[in-house]
Motif scaffolding. Structure first.
Motif, PDB file in Angstrom:
ATOM      1  N   LEU A  95      45.926  34.351  30.035  1.00  0.00           N
ATOM      2  CA  LEU A  95      45.266  33.760  31.194  1.00  0.00           C
ATOM      3  C   LEU A  95      43.942  33.121  30.790  1.00  0.00           C
ATOM      4  O   LEU A  95      43.288  33.551  29.838  1.00  0.00           O
ATOM      5  N   SER A  96      43.547  32.105  31.518  1.00  0.00           N
ATOM      6  CA  SER A  96      42.273  31.442  31.279  1.00  0.00           C
ATOM      7  C   SER A  96      41.129  32.391  31.601  1.00  0.00           C
ATOM      8  O   SER A  96      41.309  33.415  32.278  1.00  0.00           O
ATOM      9  N   GLU A  97      39.931  32.039  31.140  1.00  0.00           N
ATOM     10  CA  GLU A  97      38.758  32.871  31.411  1.00  0.00           C
ATOM     11  C   GLU A  97      38.515  33.002  32.909  1.00  0.00           C
ATOM     12  O   GLU A  97      38.147  34.075  33.400  1.00  0.00           O
ATOM     13  N   ASN A  98      38.718  31.921  33.640  1.00  0.00           N
ATOM     14  CA  ASN A  98      38.497  31.963  35.089  1.00  0.00           C
ATOM     15  C   ASN A  98      39.486  32.892  35.784  1.00  0.00           C
ATOM     16  O   ASN A  98      39.118  33.654  36.676  1.00  0.00           O
ATOM     17  N   ALA A  99      40.759  32.814  35.376  1.00  0.00           N
ATOM     18  CA  ALA A  99      41.781  33.671  35.975  1.00  0.00           C
ATOM     19  C   ALA A  99      41.520  35.138  35.640  1.00  0.00           C
ATOM     20  O   ALA A  99      41.642  36.017  36.503  1.00  0.00           O
ATOM     21  N   LEU A 100      41.166  35.411  34.397  1.00  0.00           N
ATOM     22  CA  LEU A 100      40.848  36.783  33.991  1.00  0.00           C
ATOM     23  C   LEU A 100      39.640  37.308  34.756  1.00  0.00           C
ATOM     24  O   LEU A 100      39.607  38.475  35.179  1.00  0.00           O
ATOM     25  N   PHE A 101      38.659  36.445  34.940  1.00  0.00           N
ATOM     26  CA  PHE A 101      37.455  36.816  35.686  1.00  0.00           C
ATOM     27  C   PHE A 101      37.806  37.182  37.129  1.00  0.00           C
ATOM     28  O   PHE A 101      37.320  38.182  37.656  1.00  0.00           O
ATOM     29  N   PHE A 102      38.675  36.395  37.757  1.00  0.00           N
ATOM     30  CA  PHE A 102      39.055  36.663  39.138  1.00  0.00           C
ATOM     31  C   PHE A 102      39.837  37.970  39.246  1.00  0.00           C
ATOM     32  O   PHE A 102      39.570  38.792  40.138  1.00  0.00           O
ATOM     33  N   VAL A 103      40.795  38.162  38.360  1.00  0.00           N
ATOM     34  CA  VAL A 103      41.608  39.378  38.400  1.00  0.00           C
ATOM     35  C   VAL A 103      40.741  40.615  38.185  1.00  0.00           C
ATOM     36  O   VAL A 103      40.882  41.625  38.893  1.00  0.00           O
ATOM     37  N   GLN A 104      39.820  40.547  37.215  1.00  0.00           N
ATOM     38  CA  GLN A 104      38.956  41.703  36.956  1.00  0.00           C
ATOM     39  C   GLN A 104      38.029  41.967  38.134  1.00  0.00           C
ATOM     40  O   GLN A 104      37.775  43.129  38.492  1.00  0.00           O
ATOM     41  N   SER A 105      37.540  40.909  38.762  1.00  0.00           N
ATOM     42  CA  SER A 105      36.680  41.067  39.942  1.00  0.00           C
ATOM     43  C   SER A 105      37.462  41.719  41.078  1.00  0.00           C
ATOM     44  O   SER A 105      36.930  42.565  41.811  1.00  0.00           O
ATOM     45  N   LEU A 106      38.726  41.327  41.226  1.00  0.00           N
ATOM     46  CA  LEU A 106      39.578  41.916  42.259  1.00  0.00           C
ATOM     47  C   LEU A 106      39.827  43.392  41.969  1.00  0.00           C
ATOM     48  O   LEU A 106      39.776  44.233  42.879  1.00  0.00           O
ATOM     49  N   LYS A 107      40.075  43.731  40.710  1.00  0.00           N
ATOM     50  CA  LYS A 107      40.294  45.127  40.338  1.00  0.00           C
ATOM     51  C   LYS A 107      39.044  45.971  40.611  1.00  0.00           C
ATOM     52  O   LYS A 107      39.142  47.118  41.061  1.00  0.00           O
ATOM     53  N   ASN A 108      37.874  45.399  40.338  1.00  0.00           N
ATOM     54  CA  ASN A 108      36.623  46.121  40.600  1.00  0.00           C
ATOM     55  C   ASN A 108      36.454  46.375  42.093  1.00  0.00           C
ATOM     56  O   ASN A 108      36.013  47.460  42.503  1.00  0.00           O
ATOM     57  N   LEU A 109      36.801  45.378  42.912  1.00  0.00           N
ATOM     58  CA  LEU A 109      36.698  45.542  44.365  1.00  0.00           C
ATOM     59  C   LEU A 109      37.665  46.611  44.862  1.00  0.00           C
ATOM     60  O   LEU A 109      37.304  47.449  45.698  1.00  0.00           O
ATOM     61  N   ILE A 110      38.882  46.599  44.337  1.00  0.00           N
ATOM     62  CA  ILE A 110      39.890  47.587  44.747  1.00  0.00           C
ATOM     63  C   ILE A 110      39.434  48.990  44.370  1.00  0.00           C
ATOM     64  O   ILE A 110      39.571  49.942  45.158  1.00  0.00           O
ATOM     65  N   ALA A 111      38.872  49.137  43.167  1.00  0.00           N
ATOM     66  CA  ALA A 111      38.356  50.441  42.733  1.00  0.00           C
ATOM     67  C   ALA A 111      37.245  50.923  43.668  1.00  0.00           C
ATOM     68  O   ALA A 111      37.177  52.106  44.020  1.00  0.00           O
ATOM     69  N   LYS A 112      36.399  50.011  44.092  1.00  0.00           N
ATOM     70  CA  LYS A 112      35.312  50.350  45.016  1.00  0.00           C
ATOM     71  C   LYS A 112      35.862  50.776  46.363  1.00  0.00           C
ATOM     72  O   LYS A 112      35.419  51.771  46.952  1.00  0.00           O
ATOM     73  N   LEU A 113      36.862  50.046  46.882  1.00  0.00           N
ATOM     74  CA  LEU A 113      37.455  50.376  48.171  1.00  0.00           C
ATOM     75  C   LEU A 113      38.182  51.713  48.124  1.00  0.00           C
ATOM     76  O   LEU A 113      38.180  52.469  49.092  1.00  0.00           O
ATOM     77  N   ASN A 114      38.818  52.006  46.995  1.00  0.00           N
ATOM     78  CA  ASN A 114      39.512  53.288  46.856  1.00  0.00           C
ATOM     79  C   ASN A 114      38.529  54.457  46.911  1.00  0.00           C
ATOM     80  O   ASN A 114      38.839  55.527  47.449  1.00  0.00           O
ATOM     81  N   LYS A 115      37.343  54.272  46.360  1.00  0.00           N
ATOM     82  CA  LYS A 115      36.324  55.331  46.390  1.00  0.00           C
ATOM     83  C   LYS A 115      35.803  55.542  47.793  1.00  0.00           C
ATOM     84  O   LYS A 115      35.499  56.668  48.194  1.00  0.00           O
ATOM     85  N   GLU A 116      35.698  54.429  48.533  1.00  0.00           N
ATOM     86  CA  GLU A 116      35.198  54.542  49.909  1.00  0.00           C
ATOM     87  C   GLU A 116      36.208  55.203  50.831  1.00  0.00           C
ATOM     88  O   GLU A 116      35.858  55.822  51.812  1.00  0.00           O
TER      89      GLU A 116
END
Length: 259
Positions: free
Chosen positions: A238-259
């Motif tokens: 994946l391109s840097e932009n796509a990887l950046f988006f996917v990782q940002s989404l994973k970070n958000l999901i991890a945050k929501l799971n904690k909440e």
């Protein structure tokens, strides 16, 4: 005009001044490197159901637009089949889709050239009006739910082809179903008890998709799991932009799971 030479003190002063100016320039370059956007260009994100974007994708994209103003992210709603074809043909890098499991087995067949990575999981539920006869139940089977009129909301009617396939082909059931492209009509039908609606309740969200106030979510007893994630072509980076988006989404999901 005959020339001039520096004293020892002058040589010392020039050396100290040069060192000082070099430090200023280094700090300046370091600041510019930190403050300048790390990502730029255009990133098109395809998703096969816009409902999930309300509480997850939309806030994420707005946050990323502020963090990375040089990166333009466009979210496009498309049918699942279109997304899979686009990724397979190389038109799109990634596409976000739903996949359904019944009794631990996916009910759809994914092309061997594609990889699916699940990001979060949900349960299939039935939304009914609180005045409905079904509201007294906490759980129900798909067979029982299909005996009542059903409706759904989506701006693209073909997005519910998978639901039709799931009920008619997987469960071998006939049912009465209408897809509403206007949320107000969908909301009115649901709140009045004219029709019920299958929906997905993801663990990271507070309400089911297309939640209508005054309705009750009834659990589906059948062993059904809904997975949301992205597909990409095998053996591709994946391109840097796509990887950046996917990782940002994973970070958000991890945050929501904690909440």
């Amino acid at each position: 005009f005959k020339g001039i030479s520096l004293t020892d003190d002058g040589e010392w002063l020039v050396k100290e001044a040069s060192h000082f100016l070099n430090k200023i320039e280094s700090r300046k370059q370091l600041y510019l490197a930190k403050s300048s956007p790390a990502h730029s260009g255009l990133l098109e994100i395809d998703i096969n159901y816009a409902g999930i974007s309300n509480n997850i994708f939309a806030p994420l994209i707005c946050d990323l637009n502020q963090q990375e103003p040089e990166l333009k992210i466009i979210l496009q709603e498309k049918s699942k089949e279109t997304i899979l074809d686009s990724v397979k043909n190389g038109t799109s890098e990634i596409g976000f889709v739903f996949r359904t499991q019944l009794n631990g087995v996916y009910v759809d067949n994914l092309d061997e050239d594609l990889l699916f990575e699940s990001l979060f999981t949900g349960d299939l539920i039935l939304n009914v009006a609180e005045s409905s006869d079904l509201a007294k139940f906490n759980s129900i089977t798909v067979k029982k739910a299909a005996q009542y009129p059903l409706c759904g909301y989506n701006s693209q009617p073909n997005a519910f082809d998978s639901l039709t396939y799931f009920i008619t082909e997987v469960f071998n059931l006939s049912f009465q179903y209408e897809c509403e492209t206007n949320f107000s009509i969908y909301k009115e039908k649901l709140s009045r008890g004219i029709a019920n609606s299958f929906s997905i309740f993801f663990s990271i969200e507070k309400f089911p998709i297309n939640y209508v106030e005054g309705t009750k979510a009834i659990h589906i007893r059948d062993d059904i799991k809904i997975y949301s994630g992205f597909v990409k072509k095998k053996d591709t980076v994946l391109s840097e932009n796509a990887l950046f988006f996917v990782q940002s989404l994973k970070n958000l999901i991890a945050k929501l799971n904690k909440e």
